[in-house]
Scaffold this motif. Structure first.
Motif, PDB file in Angstrom:
ATOM      1  N   LYS A 150     183.706  14.213  16.819  1.00  0.00           N
ATOM      2  CA  LYS A 150     183.045  12.912  16.999  1.00  0.00           C
ATOM      3  C   LYS A 150     182.125  12.928  18.207  1.00  0.00           C
ATOM      4  CE  LYS A 150     186.913  10.320  15.052  1.00  0.00           C
ATOM      5  NZ  LYS A 150     187.853   9.199  15.178  1.00  0.00           N
ATOM      6  N   TYR A 156     178.883   4.684  14.640  1.00  0.00           N
ATOM      7  CA  TYR A 156     179.385   3.517  13.911  1.00  0.00           C
ATOM      8  C   TYR A 156     179.351   3.841  12.427  1.00  0.00           C
ATOM      9  CZ  TYR A 156     174.543   2.619  12.793  1.00  0.00           C
ATOM     10  OH  TYR A 156     173.265   2.762  12.330  1.00  0.00           O
ATOM     11  N   GLY A 158     180.958   5.649  10.566  1.00  0.00           N
ATOM     12  CA  GLY A 158     181.101   7.058  10.214  1.00  0.00           C
ATOM     13  C   GLY A 158     179.954   7.943  10.681  1.00  0.00           C
ATOM     14  N   GLU A 191     192.613  16.255  15.512  1.00  0.00           N
ATOM     15  CA  GLU A 191     193.228  16.786  14.301  1.00  0.00           C
ATOM     16  C   GLU A 191     192.815  15.885  13.139  1.00  0.00           C
ATOM     17  OE1 GLU A 191     197.440  15.703  13.491  1.00  0.00           O
ATOM     18  OE2 GLU A 191     197.368  14.734  15.470  1.00  0.00           O
ATOM     19  N   VAL A 193     193.873  13.657  10.542  1.00  0.00           N
ATOM     20  CA  VAL A 193     195.135  12.972  10.269  1.00  0.00           C
ATOM     21  C   VAL A 193     195.263  12.731   8.760  1.00  0.00           C
ATOM     22  CG1 VAL A 193     196.477  10.876  10.705  1.00  0.00           C
ATOM     23  CG2 VAL A 193     195.039  11.833  12.516  1.00  0.00           C
ATOM     24  N   GLN A 221     188.199   1.796   3.341  1.00  0.00           N
ATOM     25  CA  GLN A 221     186.843   2.307   3.597  1.00  0.00           C
ATOM     26  C   GLN A 221     186.327   3.016   2.349  1.00  0.00           C
ATOM     27  OE1 GLN A 221     186.719   1.598   7.016  1.00  0.00           O
ATOM     28  NE2 GLN A 221     188.947   1.463   7.043  1.00  0.00           N
ATOM     29  N   SER A 224     183.305   6.038   4.409  1.00  0.00           N
ATOM     30  CA  SER A 224     183.415   5.780   5.857  1.00  0.00           C
ATOM     31  C   SER A 224     182.978   4.375   6.280  1.00  0.00           C
ATOM     32  CB  SER A 224     182.621   6.800   6.684  1.00  0.00           C
ATOM     33  OG  SER A 224     183.264   8.037   6.638  1.00  0.00           O
TER      34      SER A 224
END
Ligand code: ADP
Length: 396
Positions: A150, A156, A158, A191, A193, A221, A224
């Motif tokens: 990220k 925002y 995604g 990681e 998730v 979502q 995303s």
């Protein structure tokens, strides 16, 4: 008009930096409460500028414009999280009352700062690291690819999130580390998730420390982008709901958040198979996961945000219905929205339509609908139908 007209009776003026749909949706409750809003809008046709008489046009990066705007307001809050720390510090130095305060807002603006702080507070987070070199990315991925990378700032919906299988996938980001911009301090690695679903806890906290939490919701979502919110999260374990809510309230208190705080979480089973959560990210403003509350709660998030930033007593956040489902409306490929709008109202008088006065472009978030019902399937079907119809996805 560019200067806010003061209401008689000593009522304060609330300024909102940014003229988007969140500022716009504060105007309904502000009118009902007898409060005066003023927005610093990007353009005269910005979503909020269309409905708020005092809407000087100015850029949030232009300190002089923000200062001139803020001087006419008693308290200043935000429509988005993009006001830079330098501008925020200058406003604070001038004595502008900001809510949330910059020291808190930082943790919603910078995901690396957020991860560091939440970890220090022992709040469950995905395993994470800051990476500045390819070797560090390689080392983080040793326990299993893919991982999630990220950009710490400015992401925002995604954008700024990538699922990566090695350092080569973010070579362009690593090249920006150390230069000015959203990647100056490195890339955030997490990681990936394997969550069961995404949930969110929305709370409001006032400067004097009063806090209130809405019921925990499930967010759905699509690509995303949040498409649907179900309040409350169906089948949520009662203990998990209590712990998640207590955690969100604790974050609000520890970070000294003022106004509405959204804590986005991933639900997943813990090592023993019991329901648990990790925090994904924080937003310090009214949030898409709280739009259901406009019709589904005794106090909606926009009213509550105004109460909180003014340090007024908070309102009751409890639900008014067994289920409320919010579905976002995305613009479709059609010339006129109004015929669809009329159709949706005629077909189902129980649908509450909220539109933001934005020009329709395919895929652009232009509004949302809320439907409350005693039956979850019924609420979901009706909300989805109305949103899809308004978005031109279906025509019957
Ligand atoms: P944004 O700031 O763009 O909303 P988020 O951090 O919320 O970015 O990530 C967007 C979406 O990407 C999340 O809603 C989730 O579906 C997915 N995602 C983010 N982080 C992880 C993670 N560590 N593991 C799995 N999925 C993730």
């Amino acid at each position: 008009m560019t200067q806010p007209q003061r209401a008689p009776g000593g009522f304060p003026v609330v300024g909102v930096v940014g003229g988007g749909q969140l500022a716009r949706m504060m105007q309904g409750p502000a009118i009902e409460m007898g409060l005066q809003l003023s927005v610093l809008a990007e353009a005269t046709d910005a979503s909020a500028a269309l409905v708020i008489p005092s809407a000087p046009v100015g850029d949030h990066t232009d300190l002089a414009a923000v200062l001139a705007f803020a001087r006419e307001c008693d308290v200043v809050t935000f429509d988005h999280e993009h006001v830079t720390p330098a501008v925020l510090a200058a406003l604070e130095a001038e004595g502008v009352v900001l809510h949330p305060r910059p020291a808190a807002l930082r943790f919603a603006q910078d995901k690396l700062a957020m991860r560091e702080r939440l970890t220090a507070l022992d709040v469950p987070c995905p395993r994470w690291a800051r990476a500045t070199t390819a070797a560090e990315v390689e080392a983080f991925g040793e326990t299993g690819w893919p991982v999630v990378a990220k950009t710490p700032r400015g992401g925002y919906d995604g954008k700024g999130v990538r699922v990566v299988s090695g350092p080569d996938d973010i070579a362009d980001w690593l090249a920006q580390v150390g230069t000015e911009g959203p990647l100056s301090d490195g890339v955030l690695l997490e990681e990936r998730v394997d969550f069961t679903r995404e949930i969110a806890v929305l709370v409001a906290r006032s400067p004097s420390g009063q806090a209130a939490a809405w019921p925990v919701v499930q967010t759905v979502q699509t690509d995303s982008i949040c498409s649907e919110v179900i309040a409350p999260a169906p089948g949520l374990d009662a203990e998990l709901a209590a712990v998640a809510t207590a955690t969100a309230l604790r974050i609000a208190g520890e970070l000294d958040v003022t106004g509405v705080l959204a804590v986005e979480m991933f639900e997943l089973p813990d090592a023993a198979g019991r329901p648990s959560f990790v925090v994904n990210e924080l937003a310090m403003r009214p949030h898409n996961s709280g739009h259901w509350s406009m019709d589904g709660a005794v106090t909606g998030q926009f009213e509550q945000h105004l109460r909180a930033v003014l340090d007024l007593p908070l309102g009751d956040p409890s639900s008014r219905a067994r289920w409320t489902v919010m579905a976002n409306v995305f613009g479709g490929d059609y010339a006129e929205l109004y015929p669809a709008y009329r159709h949706v109202m005629a077909r189902d008088p129980g649908v509450k339509v909220h539109l933001y006065g934005k020009g329709v472009r395919p895929g652009r978030k232009i509004g949302h609908v809320n439907v409350s019902s005693t039956d979850l399937g019924d609420a979901r079907a009706r909300a989805t139908h109305a949103a899809d119809y308004l978005g031109g996805v279906i025509d019957e």
